[in-house]
Enzyme design. Structure first.
Site, PDB file in Angstrom:
ATOM      1  N   ASP A   1       4.787  -5.308   9.696  1.00  0.00           N
ATOM      2  CA  ASP A   1       5.914  -4.870  10.537  1.00  0.00           C
ATOM      3  C   ASP A   1       5.927  -5.619  11.867  1.00  0.00           C
ATOM      4  OD1 ASP A   1       6.803  -3.125   8.640  1.00  0.00           O
ATOM      5  OD2 ASP A   1       5.919  -1.340   9.564  1.00  0.00           O
TER       6      ASP A   1
ATOM      7  N   ARG B   1       0.846  -1.173   0.000  1.00  0.00           N
ATOM      8  CA  ARG B   1       0.000   0.000   0.000  1.00  0.00           C
ATOM      9  C   ARG B   1       0.890   1.234   0.000  1.00  0.00           C
ATOM     10  NH1 ARG B   1      -4.326   1.578   4.664  1.00  0.00           N
ATOM     11  NH2 ARG B   1      -2.458   2.030   5.839  1.00  0.00           N
TER      12      ARG B   1
ATOM     13  N   ASP C   1       0.776  -1.909  12.160  1.00  0.00           N
ATOM     14  CA  ASP C   1       1.081  -2.491  10.841  1.00  0.00           C
ATOM     15  C   ASP C   1       1.367  -3.979  11.010  1.00  0.00           C
ATOM     16  OD1 ASP C   1       2.425  -1.390   7.879  1.00  0.00           O
ATOM     17  OD2 ASP C   1       2.808  -3.442   8.576  1.00  0.00           O
TER      18      ASP C   1
ATOM     19  N   THR D   1      -0.830   7.666  -1.062  1.00  0.00           N
ATOM     20  CA  THR D   1      -2.083   7.622  -1.834  1.00  0.00           C
ATOM     21  C   THR D   1      -3.061   6.575  -1.295  1.00  0.00           C
ATOM     22  OG1 THR D   1      -1.238   5.928  -3.329  1.00  0.00           O
ATOM     23  CG2 THR D   1      -0.776   8.226  -3.913  1.00  0.00           C
TER      24      THR D   1
HETATM   25  O1  LIG Z   1      -7.041  -2.164   2.972  1.00  0.00           O
HETATM   26  P1  LIG Z   1      -5.812  -1.386   2.641  1.00  0.00           P
HETATM   27  O2  LIG Z   1      -5.972   0.068   2.959  1.00  0.00           O
HETATM   28  O3  LIG Z   1      -5.347  -1.600   1.248  1.00  0.00           O
HETATM   29  O4  LIG Z   1      -4.672  -1.842   3.657  1.00  0.00           O
HETATM   30  C1  LIG Z   1      -4.431  -3.150   3.983  1.00  0.00           C
HETATM   31  C2  LIG Z   1      -3.136  -3.624   3.409  1.00  0.00           C
HETATM   32  O5  LIG Z   1      -2.044  -2.990   4.091  1.00  0.00           O
HETATM   33  C3  LIG Z   1      -1.200  -4.006   4.654  1.00  0.00           C
HETATM   34  O6  LIG Z   1      -0.202  -4.370   3.791  1.00  0.00           O
HETATM   35  P2  LIG Z   1       1.075  -3.451   3.465  1.00  0.00           P
HETATM   36  O7  LIG Z   1       0.788  -2.576   2.288  1.00  0.00           O
HETATM   37  O8  LIG Z   1       1.519  -2.761   4.709  1.00  0.00           O
HETATM   38  O9  LIG Z   1       2.141  -4.482   2.970  1.00  0.00           O
HETATM   39  P3  LIG Z   1       2.960  -5.570   3.820  1.00  0.00           P
HETATM   40  O10 LIG Z   1       2.005  -6.699   4.040  1.00  0.00           O
HETATM   41  O11 LIG Z   1       4.068  -5.914   2.910  1.00  0.00           O
HETATM   42  O12 LIG Z   1       3.409  -4.936   5.093  1.00  0.00           O
HETATM   43  C4  LIG Z   1      -2.134  -5.156   4.883  1.00  0.00           C
HETATM   44  O13 LIG Z   1      -1.476  -6.380   5.059  1.00  0.00           O
HETATM   45  C5  LIG Z   1      -3.010  -5.107   3.665  1.00  0.00           C
HETATM   46  O14 LIG Z   1      -2.451  -5.757   2.525  1.00  0.00           O
HETATM   47  O1  LIG Z   2      -4.080  -0.691  10.362  1.00  0.00           O
HETATM   48  C1  LIG Z   2      -3.533  -1.139   9.334  1.00  0.00           C
HETATM   49  C2  LIG Z   2      -3.879  -0.703   8.041  1.00  0.00           C
HETATM   50  C3  LIG Z   2      -3.248  -1.248   6.978  1.00  0.00           C
HETATM   51  N1  LIG Z   2      -2.285  -2.174   7.166  1.00  0.00           N
HETATM   52  C4  LIG Z   2      -1.933  -2.590   8.392  1.00  0.00           C
HETATM   53  O2  LIG Z   2      -1.052  -3.453   8.530  1.00  0.00           O
HETATM   54  N2  LIG Z   2      -2.557  -2.057   9.450  1.00  0.00           N
HETATM   55 MG   LIG Z   3       2.669  -3.458   6.028  1.00  0.00          MG
END
Ligand SMILES: O=P(O)(O)OC[C@H]1O[C@H](OP(=O)(O)OP(=O)(O)O)[C@H](O)[C@@H]1O
Ligand SMILES: O=c1cc[nH]c(=O)[nH]1
Ligand SMILES: [Mg+2]
Length: 210
Positions: free
Chosen positions: A204, A105, A201, A109
């Site tokens: 993370d 994400r 997150d 944006t």
């Molecule tokens: O509903 P949204 O607003 O799209 O957010 C949710 C997304 O954000 C997080 O991933 P992230 O982009 O942090 O990637 P990661 O899993 O690599 O940490 C989560 O695991 C989802 O994929």
């Molecule tokens: O709260 C949130 C939103 C998006 N992605 C995450 O991992 N946590």
């Molecule tokens: Mg993430």
């Protein structure tokens, strides 16, 4: 909540989720709890797997016994955090086929950026369960399911740990045919698109990155 959303309010799920939410829970404990919760969520999301019977011999007699039918189901992890749910689901369904949708994400944006896509063949003949612990704006999951439909999937479910009302609304608008299973629906998103109260997150916290 509409009929297409199932909240798994089992006491063990809710207890483990509370520990995961706490900010001082260490990475190893967070990862282990996600694995344990995913067993319980897997139980719920696979409730409608098609069944048949087959003749078997028990030590006492013959019987027609229930067994899963059709092609192996496909689990699709939305990278990276999806792998935390995937690992536990594979404990329970070791013969499942596995796909990966690489998305992150963009934190400015809040739009998903795709970097990988690999899924099992004949998706049209399988139940497909897309997994990602967090459903925030819903942009990532809606995009992942667009890609799965383009690849032929027609029977799709979405499994997460935590959802925001905004993400559920987005998914129901984009993919009303996709049932959602979650452990909780939280209050809202904050100005940065994080789920509140949430757990931070997920990626993370699982992997100890920042
Ligand atoms: O509903 P949204 O607003 O799209 O957010 C949710 C997304 O954000 C997080 O991933 P992230 O982009 O942090 O990637 P990661 O899993 O690599 O940490 C989560 O695991 C989802 O994929
Ligand atoms: O709260 C949130 C939103 C998006 N992605 C995450 O991992 N946590
Ligand atoms: Mg993430």
């Amino acid at each position: 909540m509409t009929a297409n959303v199932t909240i798994v309010d089992h006491p063990l799920v809710q207890h483990k989720l509370t520990i995961m939410r706490e900010k001082d829970t260490p990475t190893a404990v967070f990862r282990q709890l996600l694995r344990e919760i995913s067993h319980l969520l897997a139980y719920e999301v696979t409730r409608e797997l098609p069944m048949t019977t087959k003749p078997i011999d028990t030590p006492l007699t013959e019987m027609d016994a229930p067994t899963l039918s059709g092609r192996k189901l496909a689990l699709v992890s939305i990278l990276r955090a999806g792998n935390g749910l995937l690992d536990g689901m594979l404990d329970l369904i070791p013969s499942a086929r596995v796909g990966f949708v690489g998305l992150y994400r963009d934190e400015e944006t809040l739009q998903p950026v795709q970097y990988y896509f690999k899924v099992p063949d004949r998706l049209d003949q399988r139940m497909v369960i897309a997994v990602d612990p967090m459903l925030a704006t819903g942009n990532s999951s809606a995009a992942a399911i667009d890609l799965l439909k383009e690849a032929g999937a027609t029977n799709i479910r979405f499994l997460c740990l935590l959802a925001a009302p905004e993400g559920i609304a987005r998914m129901q608008e984009a993919h009303p045919d996709v049932p959602i299973v979650t452990a909780a629906v939280d209050e809202k998103l904050n100005e940065k698109g994080y789920i509140v109260p949430g757990l931070g997150d997920a990626g993370d916290r699982m992997y100890g990155t920042k």
